[in-house]
Design a protein around this motif. Structure first.
Motif, short mmCIF file in Angstrom:
data_model
loop_
_atom_site.label_atom_id
_atom_site.label_comp_id
_atom_site.label_asym_id
_atom_site.label_seq_id
_atom_site.Cartn_x
_atom_site.Cartn_y
_atom_site.Cartn_z
N GLY A 20 -2.47 3.18 1.88
CA GLY A 20 -2.27 2.72 3.37
C GLY A 20 -2.31 3.93 4.03
O GLY A 20 -2.48 3.88 5.26
N TYR A 21 -2.06 4.96 3.71
CA TYR A 21 -1.94 6.05 4.39
C TYR A 21 -2.47 7.57 3.69
O TYR A 21 -1.77 7.56 2.30
CB TYR A 21 -0.28 6.42 4.67
N LEU A 22 -3.16 8.28 4.11
CA LEU A 22 -3.47 9.47 3.60
C LEU A 22 -3.06 10.70 4.32
O LEU A 22 -3.65 10.83 5.19
CB LEU A 22 -5.15 9.37 3.46
N LYS A 23 -2.65 11.80 3.92
CA LYS A 23 -1.86 12.96 4.55
C LYS A 23 -2.55 14.27 3.96
O LYS A 23 -2.57 14.16 2.65
CB LYS A 23 -0.35 13.00 4.50
N TRP A 24 -2.98 15.06 4.71
CA TRP A 24 -3.41 16.43 4.29
C TRP A 24 -3.02 17.61 5.26
O TRP A 24 -2.51 17.09 6.30
CB TRP A 24 -4.98 16.35 3.79
N SER A 25 -3.18 18.70 4.95
CA SER A 25 -2.82 19.60 5.93
C SER A 25 -3.19 19.71 7.34
O SER A 25 -2.23 19.97 8.25
CB SER A 25 -3.40 21.04 5.19
N PRO A 59 0.90 -1.19 -0.24
CA PRO A 59 0.00 0.05 0.04
C PRO A 59 1.01 1.30 0.00
O PRO A 59 1.92 1.38 0.48
CB PRO A 59 -0.84 -0.16 1.26
N ILE A 60 0.46 2.46 -0.62
CA ILE A 60 1.29 3.43 -0.81
C ILE A 60 0.57 4.57 0.12
O ILE A 60 -0.36 4.61 0.57
CB ILE A 60 1.33 4.05 -2.39
N LYS A 61 1.51 5.69 0.34
CA LYS A 61 1.22 6.62 1.06
C LYS A 61 0.76 7.79 0.10
O LYS A 61 1.79 8.16 -0.66
CB LYS A 61 2.22 7.20 1.71
N ILE A 62 -0.19 8.52 0.17
CA ILE A 62 -0.64 9.64 -0.82
C ILE A 62 -0.57 10.92 0.19
O ILE A 62 -1.10 11.03 1.12
CB ILE A 62 -1.79 9.31 -1.73
N LEU A 63 -0.69 12.01 -0.66
CA LEU A 63 -0.56 13.36 -0.03
C LEU A 63 -1.87 14.13 -0.65
O LEU A 63 -1.81 14.07 -2.07
CB LEU A 63 0.61 14.21 -0.43
N VAL A 64 -2.73 14.86 0.11
CA VAL A 64 -3.84 15.34 -0.71
C VAL A 64 -3.32 16.56 -1.09
O VAL A 64 -2.81 17.59 -0.25
CB VAL A 64 -4.97 15.70 0.43
N GLU A 65 -3.56 17.02 -2.33
CA GLU A 65 -2.97 18.28 -2.96
C GLU A 65 -4.10 19.26 -2.75
O GLU A 65 -5.28 19.33 -3.24
CB GLU A 65 -2.72 18.08 -4.43
N GLN A 66 -3.55 20.56 -2.04
CA GLN A 66 -4.39 21.66 -1.86
C GLN A 66 -4.45 22.88 -2.53
O GLN A 66 -5.21 23.88 -2.27
CB GLN A 66 -4.76 21.84 0.01
N GLU A 77 -9.26 12.16 -8.46
CA GLU A 77 -8.43 10.94 -8.97
C GLU A 77 -7.07 10.78 -7.94
O GLU A 77 -6.81 12.02 -7.11
CB GLU A 77 -7.60 11.35 -10.37
N VAL A 78 -6.41 9.74 -8.32
CA VAL A 78 -5.31 9.63 -7.32
C VAL A 78 -3.91 9.42 -8.19
O VAL A 78 -4.14 8.37 -8.98
CB VAL A 78 -5.17 8.59 -6.21
N GLY A 79 -2.72 10.31 -8.30
CA GLY A 79 -1.89 10.31 -9.26
C GLY A 79 -2.58 10.16 -10.66
O GLY A 79 -3.39 11.20 -11.03
N TYR A 106 5.88 11.09 -0.23
CA TYR A 106 4.39 10.28 -0.86
C TYR A 106 4.56 9.86 -2.33
O TYR A 106 5.15 10.48 -3.13
CB TYR A 106 3.35 11.45 -0.74
N ALA A 107 3.94 8.74 -2.34
CA ALA A 107 4.03 8.08 -3.62
C ALA A 107 3.23 8.92 -4.95
O ALA A 107 3.55 8.83 -6.03
CB ALA A 107 3.58 6.46 -3.88
N GLN A 108 2.02 9.28 -4.30
CA GLN A 108 1.30 10.03 -5.31
C GLN A 108 0.31 11.09 -4.52
O GLN A 108 0.70 11.30 -3.55
CB GLN A 108 0.11 8.95 -5.39
N THR A 109 -0.32 11.88 -5.48
CA THR A 109 -1.17 13.07 -5.14
C THR A 109 -2.47 12.54 -5.22
O THR A 109 -3.03 11.89 -6.14
CB THR A 109 -0.79 14.13 -5.97
#
Lengths: 355, 355
Positions: B310-315, B175-182, B232-234, B216-219
């Motif tokens: 596996g992991y979702l990060k946002w501000s 599972p990848i870690k993704i960052l929420v693009e704001q 979408e993701v990435g 993070y692997a993707q946005t």
């Protein structure tokens, strides 16, 4: 500025098209400038060669993921036989801002200007001299790495090509009819609107095609979020004169920071004509038209310098601007800017560079 | 289907890379397909030739205004030595939808599929056979007219190139870690988001670069209007499993109509797992995580098939999804789809085409 430019000039010069048959962007000079970038090596291999096709891998990033930026400026022949460039430093500065947004490595702005001057010197006799003609200059950068993964490329090509162009107003300045686009969007905040990147232009084609099919010369683009605020017209910035004051949309991230736009603002200020950069609701324009205070509307850009708008159509109505005639301020701005560009008026702004 | 394909095959075949060194999209087969378009003449000059660089005018529209579209699909080798294509008709159908948005003339979908099969037959031995490997196929169309005016081009090139690709999950599905693009935006309603056009990918590079730099692997892309709704993701579509139900953003004009996305929805339905396409606020995901009902998150696309998040990060916070482990439904979908694609499971959907 430690680059050297390799010059491989051609001896077989192309025939020149007569000035009155030039049109726009279809004919090119004898030479072009190119330079390569490779990760780890930086920009290198600066060359001026014959204008000719380039070889690209079918997998080159630019062909798939639109990683490319460009600029547009002009060289003008003066009556005294000199050649003037108009604010070229601003173009290379903006090219680097576009590079930043598109993850393309920065170029050396000073060297780019030097390279342009070298190229221009070689193809100097390609600058047309008839009234209103000029040499259109197109610097651009494309991602050339042969790789189908979606990530910034490791290889790029920076090129400058040049095209002699005819008078935009061979038959006099005629105000154009524009259609307010209410479905398609050119750009949005957070996107690439303020960069001179292909995607914005690709996105604009459909709206323009539909507007053209209905007899309109250009599309008025509203903002991508609310479809309420004015952004650009066609591929130009837009200005409105309302009750003696000139207003233009503020640079908000989705609007191109036009160099002609900036020049117009400066000319207006120098003439003590009030000018304001701010968010402009389309409804405000409709209201100004209704209460008789909408005096002039015009687009600005390198190709046309200024393009007066005589008629504005949207889903619920239409506006005649200044009886379809070019306005006083519009004409003054056109005369002033082209006067400076062709060396007929004194350049009190320090905008022109002599070759 | 009245076109003929001229075949100019090469006798000097390239060495093949061992399957375990393949990677993605860097190596290409011996041949490629190409076809030209000219206004007034239509599509013509269909050819299969050696895979080699193409010649383009430096003024070609694709290099300046991003007028280009593409597709991505795969061919799979079965254990029985057959070659399967997965829903290729859907790719050519979508290519024509992208063409429509980008003002590119439509291709003959049936002929395109025929041409692909011919090309695949010739380079048949390039389809890798190790577990998880496949032949990635990239059809694309670029505007080639040498003209700097901003308008739909009069000339195009349609090409198909093919690249043997390694197993996406050589080391197991992590599972990848993704960052929420704001801030940055990939696409907006009214733009080109639902088309497979370069501009969307160019626009996405910056956000991805920033996400990668932070590990993070993707946005995770939110909508361009309100920065509130999941898109979408990435470069994949995204799904969430909340309290037993699977949800994915509805196709709203700015989201790509993924073929893997559609296939997943159909597999879920066939297994009687509730699935819903609708507008999804990011806040809804946060709430589901907070109240313990967020069970699985995954992206879908041709390259990876499925990519568990596996992991979702946002501000303002972060979410651990399923303890960073691949979920049950995610695994089932992966097994089912790859099972069908490699001919290990019966294709009850009629999705695969045998070469």
């Amino acid at each position: 500025m430690t680059y050297e430019i390799i010059k491989e000039l051609t001896t077989t010069k192309k025939d020149k098209t007569p000035d009155h048959q030039l049109g726009f962007g279809k004919r090119f000079t004898d030479h072009m400038f190119s330079m390569d970038y490779e990760e780890g090596k930086g920009w290198h291999n600066a060359k001026i060669t014959e204008y000719k096709p380039i070889e690209l891998s079918p997998a080159a990033t630019v062909l798939h993921y639109g990683q490319a930026v460009f600029e547009g400026l002009k060289a003008y022949a003066t009556e005294a036989g000199e050649i003037l460039l108009f604010r070229p430093d601003q173009n290379f500065k903006r090219l680097n801002r576009s590079n930043e947004r598109l993850c393309i490595p920065a170029i050396d702005e000073e060297f780019a200007l030097y390279a342009l001057k070298e190229l221009l010197q070689i193809d100097r006799d390609w600058v047309p001299t008839s009234e209103g003609t000029s040499l259109y200059i197109r610097p651009f950068i494309i991602a050339t790495e042969p790789y189908l993964g979606v990530s910034p490329a490791k290889n790029y090509k920076f090129m400058i090509i040049m095209s002699p162009v005819g008078s935009y107003y061979a038959e006099g300045i005629n105000p154009i009819k524009i259609l307010v686009e209410q479905h398609y969007v050119r750009a949005v905040a957070g996107g690439t609107g303020e960069a001179k990147a292909g995607g914005n232009y690709a996105s604009s084609l459909k709206g323009s095609e539909l507007a053209n099919a209905q007899g309109y010369a250009q599309t008025l683009w509203l903002d991508g979020k609310e479809h309420q605020y004015v952004e650009e017209v066609g591929s130009m910035n837009i200005f409105f004169k309302i009750a003696g004051k000139v207003i233009t949309p503020a640079l908000n991230g989705s609007i191109l920071a036009g160099i002609t736009r900036d020049s117009m603002i400066n000319v207006l200020k120098s003439k003590n004509i009030p000018v304001e950069e701010r968010k402009i609701a389309f409804l405000e324009i409709v209201e100004a038209a209704n209460n008789g205070t909408l005096e002039e509307v015009f687009g600005t850009g390198t190709a046309a310098v200024i393009s007066p708008v005589g008629y504005l159509k949207w889903s619920d109505g239409a506006i005649d601007v200044n009886n379809g005639q070019i306005g006083e301020v519009t004409q003054m701005l056109y005369d002033t800017l082209t006067g400076i560009q062709y060396g007929k008026l004194e350049d009190t702004f320090g905008w022109t560079i002599k070759l």
